[in-house]
Design an enzyme around this catalytic site. Structure first.
Site, mmCIF file in Angstrom:
data_model
loop_
_atom_site.group_PDB
_atom_site.id
_atom_site.type_symbol
_atom_site.label_atom_id
_atom_site.label_comp_id
_atom_site.label_asym_id
_atom_site.label_seq_id
_atom_site.Cartn_x
_atom_site.Cartn_y
_atom_site.Cartn_z
ATOM 1 N N TYR A 53 22.868 -3.833 11.797
ATOM 2 C CA TYR A 53 22.310 -5.110 11.345
ATOM 3 C C TYR A 53 23.444 -6.118 11.190
ATOM 4 C CZ TYR A 53 17.936 -2.580 10.414
ATOM 5 O OH TYR A 53 16.790 -1.830 10.540
ATOM 6 N N SER A 203 8.785 -3.267 9.679
ATOM 7 C CA SER A 203 8.018 -4.483 10.006
ATOM 8 C C SER A 203 6.580 -4.338 9.488
ATOM 9 C CB SER A 203 8.037 -4.779 11.510
ATOM 10 O OG SER A 203 9.344 -5.097 11.930
#
Ligand SMILES: NC(=O)c1ccc[n+]([C@@H]2O[C@H](COP(=O)([O-])OP(=O)(O)OC[C@H]3O[C@@H](n4cnc5c(N)ncnc54)[C@H](OP(=O)(O)O)[C@@H]3O)[C@@H](O)[C@H]2O)c1
Length: 289
Positions: A53, A203
């Site tokens: 990330y 998500s």
């Protein structure tokens, strides 16, 4: 805050997915730190990150360093991952080679500034590497005391069973995509419920868009997700909270990790831990398919 179990740990029923704080579109550092602190203040004790990330082509670990700074001294579980990369072209590569995973875990250890990583997850099975070998690297990391417990991500049911056979009860979690919009990991969610593994939907807000909040025309545009918005309006909460409460109701082993890049959104999402939908409301949402 309500809590759920992950292995023998107790964590908040809603975690923070920290990815949006470090990839494209990320906020400035001040807002990123404020978002993590807002999560802490709201009672969140599970923080999901990964070495990959970061901005494309940049050094791995932006997100891990950020969490280490924002969470210093806090009694929380930081769950990181290894096995993916982000080259300059912006793609997400996969590397499940055991040598890479062991090096990656060392890097995460250093950046997180801990003696052992709380939860280490294989980010994605690598089709070029036998799955058993990638999971074998997790077993070695466990045996060496470098990680406390292990998880797999983006794994099919058979792979979860294989990881369980190799790691035993040191495998505690599975992180797959699951949301109102994308439900193809239903078999894996059910398997986790059966095996007592935490299922971390990634998500989790897919399908519940922001724009569809904008009045009746927006509601129509939300299509079959409109029911999430309708129940939200009836309850006086956000549709995102209804989405998270729907996930929590799927099984006591589900622990959603919604992303946030603003304090307001994680505060709102954390409140979903307290929202219990009725049987009638859940039936309305399930009818959506
Ligand atoms: N294992 C994997 O392969 C994998 C893949 C993708 C993601 N993940 C993990 O899953 C986490 C979550 O996924 P995601 O970030 O892609 O998507 P998501 O959680 O479905 O959506 C995040 C977006 O929703 C908005 N949001 C969150 N809570 C809200 C609320 N209560 N009200 C209104 N808007 C809200 C956020 O807005 P703001 O930005 O405005 O705050 C953010 O832009 C990631 O952070 C990462 O940790 C894992």
């Amino acid at each position: 805050m309500r809590y759920r179990t992950l292995g023998d740990l107790k964590v908040s029923a809603v975690g923070l997915g920290a990815m949006p704080l470090s990839i494209e579109g990320r906020p400035d550092e001040e807002r990123a730190l404020a978002t993590v602190r807002a999560a802490l203040d709201a009672g969140v004790t599970l923080f999901d990150t990964a070495d990959s990330y970061h901005l494309p082509g940049a050094e791995p670990g932006h997100n891990e360093r950020l969490l280490a700074r924002a969470l210093a001294g806090a009694d929380v579980l930081v769950a990181t991952k290894g096995g993916r990369g982000r080259p300059a072209d912006g793609s997400w590569t996969v590397d499940g080679d055991p040598r890479h995973l062991k090096r990656a875990a060392e890097g995460s250890l250093r950046r997180l500034g801990v003696e052992a990583i709380g939860l280490y997850q294989l980010h994605k099975p690598d089709p070029a590497v036998p799955f058993e070998e990638s999971v074998g690297a997790l077993r070695e990391l466990l045996d060496e005391g470098k990680i406390r417990v292990a998880g797999v991500s983006n794994a099919a049911a058979e792979q979860i069973r294989t990881a369980r056979a190799i790691l035993g009860d040191r495998l505690v979690s599975v992180q797959n995509r699951y949301s109102p919009e994308v439900r193809d990991s239903e078999p894996e969610l059910r398997l986790c419920a059966e095996l007592g593994l935490a299922f971390l939907p990634w998500s989790p807000l897919g399908g519940i868009s922001r724009s569809s909040l904008d009045g009746p025309s927006g509601l129509a545009a939300a299509g079959h997700f409109a029911t999430f918005h309708e129940i939200a309006a009836e309850r006086g909460v956000s549709p995102q909270q209804v989405g998270l409460a729907w996930l929590l109701a799927k099984s006591p082993t589900v622990i959603p990790i919604p992303g946030a890049s603003r304090p307001e959104t994680i505060r709102d999402s954390a409140e979903a831990a307290e929202l219990v939908l009725s049987g009638a409301e859940l039936a309305r949402l399930e009818r959506l398919g």
